[in-house]
Design a protein around this motif. Structure first.
Motif, PDB file in Angstrom:
ATOM      1  N   ASP A 259      19.075  12.586  10.705  1.00 34.38           N
ATOM      2  CA  ASP A 259      18.246  11.885  10.450  1.00 34.38           C
ATOM      3  C   ASP A 259      19.160  11.216   9.818  1.00 34.38           C
ATOM      4  O   ASP A 259      18.457  10.233   9.454  1.00 34.38           O
ATOM      5  CB  ASP A 259      17.644  12.947   9.089  1.00 34.38           C
ATOM      6  CG  ASP A 259      18.312  13.369   8.457  1.00 34.38           C
ATOM      7  OD1 ASP A 259      19.340  13.569   8.213  1.00 34.38           O
ATOM      8  OD2 ASP A 259      17.778  14.456   7.246  1.00 34.38           O
ATOM      9  N   HIS A 260      20.223  11.201   9.421  1.00 33.43           N
ATOM     10  CA  HIS A 260      20.757   9.651   8.663  1.00 33.43           C
ATOM     11  C   HIS A 260      22.868   9.903   8.921  1.00 33.43           C
ATOM     12  O   HIS A 260      23.348  10.978   9.190  1.00 33.43           O
ATOM     13  CB  HIS A 260      21.326   9.797   7.158  1.00 33.43           C
ATOM     14  CG  HIS A 260      20.538  10.869   6.854  1.00 33.43           C
ATOM     15  ND1 HIS A 260      22.144  11.250   6.042  1.00 33.43           N
ATOM     16  CD2 HIS A 260      19.190  11.968   5.996  1.00 33.43           C
ATOM     17  CE1 HIS A 260      21.235  12.324   5.428  1.00 33.43           C
ATOM     18  NE2 HIS A 260      20.688  12.764   5.459  1.00 33.43           N
TER      19      HIS A 260
ATOM     20  N   PHE B 117      12.203  -2.317   6.427  1.00 27.59           N
ATOM     21  CA  PHE B 117      12.696  -1.496   6.142  1.00 27.59           C
ATOM     22  C   PHE B 117      11.392   0.052   6.621  1.00 27.59           C
ATOM     23  O   PHE B 117      11.663   1.462   6.734  1.00 27.59           O
ATOM     24  CB  PHE B 117      13.358  -1.644   4.680  1.00 27.59           C
ATOM     25  CG  PHE B 117      13.787  -1.669   4.679  1.00 27.59           C
ATOM     26  CD1 PHE B 117      15.835  -0.766   4.978  1.00 27.59           C
ATOM     27  CD2 PHE B 117      14.548  -2.871   3.974  1.00 27.59           C
ATOM     28  CE1 PHE B 117      16.722  -1.696   5.177  1.00 27.59           C
ATOM     29  CE2 PHE B 117      15.599  -3.451   3.808  1.00 27.59           C
ATOM     30  CZ  PHE B 117      16.640  -3.057   4.249  1.00 27.59           C
TER      31      PHE B 117
ATOM     32  N   HIS C 209      23.361   8.488   1.439  1.00 29.59           N
ATOM     33  CA  HIS C 209      23.132   8.420   2.835  1.00 29.59           C
ATOM     34  C   HIS C 209      21.963   7.092   2.119  1.00 29.59           C
ATOM     35  O   HIS C 209      22.005   7.339   0.884  1.00 29.59           O
ATOM     36  CB  HIS C 209      23.027   8.954   3.807  1.00 29.59           C
ATOM     37  CG  HIS C 209      22.538  10.462   3.524  1.00 29.59           C
ATOM     38  ND1 HIS C 209      20.986   9.897   2.758  1.00 29.59           N
ATOM     39  CD2 HIS C 209      22.791  11.441   2.968  1.00 29.59           C
ATOM     40  CE1 HIS C 209      20.331  11.596   2.793  1.00 29.59           C
ATOM     41  NE2 HIS C 209      21.792  12.318   2.203  1.00 29.59           N
TER      42      HIS C 209
ATOM     43  N   ASP D  90      20.952   0.779   4.145  1.00 28.04           N
ATOM     44  CA  ASP D  90      21.072  -0.105   4.708  1.00 28.04           C
ATOM     45  C   ASP D  90      20.517   0.464   6.350  1.00 28.04           C
ATOM     46  O   ASP D  90      22.030   1.260   6.839  1.00 28.04           O
ATOM     47  CB  ASP D  90      21.196  -1.512   5.117  1.00 28.04           C
ATOM     48  CG  ASP D  90      20.303  -2.406   6.122  1.00 28.04           C
ATOM     49  OD1 ASP D  90      19.685  -1.829   6.623  1.00 28.04           O
ATOM     50  OD2 ASP D  90      20.603  -3.741   5.373  1.00 28.04           O
ATOM     51  N   ASN D  91      19.904   0.996   7.040  1.00 28.60           N
ATOM     52  CA  ASN D  91      20.082   1.871   8.061  1.00 28.60           C
ATOM     53  C   ASN D  91      20.016   0.849   9.399  1.00 28.60           C
ATOM     54  O   ASN D  91      20.190   1.420  10.868  1.00 28.60           O
ATOM     55  CB  ASN D  91      18.100   2.177   8.934  1.00 28.60           C
ATOM     56  CG  ASN D  91      17.700   1.196   9.147  1.00 28.60           C
ATOM     57  OD1 ASN D  91      18.176  -0.219   8.964  1.00 28.60           O
ATOM     58  ND2 ASN D  91      16.663   1.322   9.587  1.00 28.60           N
ATOM     59  N   GLU D  92      21.143  -0.448   9.425  1.00 29.29           N
ATOM     60  CA  GLU D  92      21.763  -1.077   9.790  1.00 29.29           C
ATOM     61  C   GLU D  92      22.816  -1.002  10.464  1.00 29.29           C
ATOM     62  O   GLU D  92      24.089  -1.602  11.402  1.00 29.29           O
ATOM     63  CB  GLU D  92      21.412  -2.677  10.009  1.00 29.29           C
ATOM     64  CG  GLU D  92      19.642  -2.911  10.177  1.00 29.29           C
ATOM     65  CD  GLU D  92      19.649  -4.674   9.985  1.00 29.29           C
ATOM     66  OE1 GLU D  92      20.231  -5.054  10.123  1.00 29.29           O
ATOM     67  OE2 GLU D  92      18.308  -4.886  11.353  1.00 29.29           O
TER      68      GLU D  92
ATOM     69  N   MET E 213      25.368   4.696   8.822  1.00 31.53           N
ATOM     70  CA  MET E 213      23.652   4.821   8.576  1.00 31.53           C
ATOM     71  C   MET E 213      23.821   5.913   9.848  1.00 31.53           C
ATOM     72  O   MET E 213      22.531   6.202   9.920  1.00 31.53           O
ATOM     73  CB  MET E 213      23.154   4.532   8.552  1.00 31.53           C
ATOM     74  CG  MET E 213      23.645   3.964   6.512  1.00 31.53           C
ATOM     75  SD  MET E 213      23.062   5.746   5.626  1.00 31.53           S
ATOM     76  CE  MET E 213      25.044   5.847   5.192  1.00 31.53           C
ATOM     77  N   LYS E 214      24.047   5.508  10.936  1.00 28.28           N
ATOM     78  CA  LYS E 214      23.807   6.031  12.126  1.00 28.28           C
ATOM     79  C   LYS E 214      23.601   7.289  12.183  1.00 28.28           C
ATOM     80  O   LYS E 214      24.726   7.843  11.803  1.00 28.28           O
ATOM     81  CB  LYS E 214      24.163   5.392  13.387  1.00 28.28           C
ATOM     82  CG  LYS E 214      24.562   3.664  13.732  1.00 28.28           C
ATOM     83  CD  LYS E 214      22.786   3.255  13.853  1.00 28.28           C
ATOM     84  CE  LYS E 214      23.429   1.275  13.099  1.00 28.28           C
ATOM     85  NZ  LYS E 214      21.936   0.475  13.834  1.00 28.28           N
ATOM     86  N   THR E 215      22.741   7.525  13.131  1.00 35.00           N
ATOM     87  CA  THR E 215      23.147   9.356  13.432  1.00 35.00           C
ATOM     88  C   THR E 215      22.940   9.961  15.105  1.00 35.00           C
ATOM     89  O   THR E 215      23.727   8.317  15.939  1.00 35.00           O
ATOM     90  CB  THR E 215      21.477   9.944  13.320  1.00 35.00           C
ATOM     91  OG1 THR E 215      21.471  11.530  13.633  1.00 35.00           O
ATOM     92  CG2 THR E 215      20.408   8.824  14.304  1.00 35.00           C
TER      93      THR E 215
ATOM     94  N   GLU F  48      15.996   3.605  17.935  1.00 33.45           N
ATOM     95  CA  GLU F  48      15.671   4.177  16.445  1.00 33.45           C
ATOM     96  C   GLU F  48      15.393   5.640  16.680  1.00 33.45           C
ATOM     97  O   GLU F  48      14.588   6.183  17.089  1.00 33.45           O
ATOM     98  CB  GLU F  48      14.892   3.328  15.849  1.00 33.45           C
ATOM     99  CG  GLU F  48      15.503   1.627  15.251  1.00 33.45           C
ATOM    100  CD  GLU F  48      13.808   1.077  15.242  1.00 33.45           C
ATOM    101  OE1 GLU F  48      13.278   0.673  15.595  1.00 33.45           O
ATOM    102  OE2 GLU F  48      14.352   0.347  14.227  1.00 33.45           O
ATOM    103  N   SER F  49      15.075   6.208  16.340  1.00 30.30           N
ATOM    104  CA  SER F  49      14.721   7.862  16.008  1.00 30.30           C
ATOM    105  C   SER F  49      13.748   8.052  15.736  1.00 30.30           C
ATOM    106  O   SER F  49      13.234   9.266  15.977  1.00 30.30           O
ATOM    107  CB  SER F  49      15.992   8.680  14.952  1.00 30.30           C
ATOM    108  OG  SER F  49      16.626   8.223  14.447  1.00 30.30           O
TER     109      SER F  49
END
Length: 353
Positions: free
Chosen positions: A159-160, A230, A264, A267-269, A273-275, A294-295
């Motif tokens: 998830d993160h 976001f 965690h 910012d998801n960019e 933070m990538k999974t 994207e998940s």
């Protein structure tokens, strides 16, 4: 998050000030049952049998329904117990072969916990990643031994990511000039890089103005101005003021109570933070490497594999369809799939494959 309403690990009520941690909220249906249905319920309503082992939301009922078979993690659970991991895998195999389930979600909370405590680059976390790797090997082995390899699809995702916490030049709201917690009616702080504030009546503009430029690594917004990318602000549970910090920086409130070395929720960019995403089984092409995605698109893929009609969602099957051997609908008789969520596994590598 702005659609399903699960916006934080903490259950909270801005009117009463009540805050409850994740373990406590497992049995609070109202926190999970927001009109969005988990895939267990959707699949069951369309004739399939599902199970869940320690996956978030497993204990709750949704519109009065719950997953067919479940194991809920107990309070003060030791996420690192490798023996228990294997027992849970054995349970999943039994549910498939004896109870004839069609879909199981299986969750492990490592190396997330170790990453928080020691940091993502620590020796302890590397050791835990090795333990996770052994566990995936054991899972693949048990799938073969159970005679499921030819008709079960396995998805491994998480998830993160995880970022090393920066201990210098920290963000302490209590030290901000002209800011006082006496102007705040409710706050949700000290849980990493995010903060939610409800200023007292007439104090919103003042609190916003003094916090907006309080620290170069802190970003403060009014709810209606929060960055749209976001997908976070458009929900009634989001407070009038919200904030986030740059990678590595934790937001501290009244006192410093957060001492993690890894965090965690940034910012998801950001790469860290990538999974990850790995998939194997009869429905998937072999040796295929795909571009990051994207998940949110995983849900549509699961529904396609299960042969069920999805609920309204924010993803797209077109993103993941190229992974599949055929675009034709899959046979409902096929056992599909186990989804294994291992928080933080190798996530510092970034990307989705």
């Amino acid at each position: 998050m702005e659609n399903h309403g699960v916006i934080h690990n903490m259950w909270f009520n801005t009117s009463t000030g009540v805050k409850l941690p994740y373990y406590t909220t497992q049995g609070i249906d109202s926190w999970w049952d927001n009109g969005s249905l988990p895939i267990w319920i959707t699949a069951q309503r369309q004739g399939l049998k599902t199970g869940s082992i320690h996956f978030p939301g497993t204990k709750a009922k949704y519109q009065g329904e719950e997953v067919n078979m479940k194991l809920v993690e107990p309070p003060l659970f030791n996420y690192s117990n490798e023996t228990l991991w294997r027992q849970n895998i054995d349970t999943a195999m039994e549910w498939f072969t004896v109870n004839n389930l069609d879909f199981i979600t299986l969750y492990f909370g490592e190396p997330d916990s170790t990453g928080h405590k020691y940091g993502p680059e620590s020796t302890q976390r590397r050791t835990m990643v090795s333990q996770v790797d052994r566990t995936i090997g054991y899972l693949r082995q048990r799938i073969r031994e159970s005679g499921l390899e030819s008709n079960l699809n396995l998805i491994i995702t998480s998830d993160h990511g995880m970022e090393t916490v920066i201990k210098s030049d920290e963000i302490h709201l209590r030290n901000v000039e002209n800011f006082t917690f006496s102007d705040i009616q409710f706050e949700l702080l000290d849980y990493g890089p995010n903060g939610l504030l409800v200023p007292k009546e007439g104090k919103l503009e003042h609190v916003y103005s003094v916090l907006k430029n309080a620290h170069p690594k802190l970003h403060v917004y009014k709810k209606e101005e929060f960055p749209k990318r976001f997908h976070y602000a458009n929900h009634p549970r989001i407070t009038p003021l919200l904030m986030y910090s740059d990678p590595g920086y934790v937001i501290h409130g009244r006192y410093k109570v957060q001492f993690n070395n890894g965090e965690h929720g940034f910012d998801n960019e950001v790469t860290n933070m990538k999974t990850i995403f790995r998939a194997v089984g009869p429905a998937f092409k072999q040796g295929l490497v795909v571009e990051p995605f994207e998940s949110v698109n995983v849900y549509a893929l699961l529904c396609e594999l299960l042969g069920v009609e999805p609920e309204p969602h924010d993803g797209s099957l077109e993103t993941t369809r190229p992974m599949l051997r055929s675009s034709a609908p899959l046979l409902a008789a096929t056992k599909l799939p186990v989804m294994l969520g291992i928080a933080l596994i190798l996530r510092c590598w970034g990307g989705a494959y």
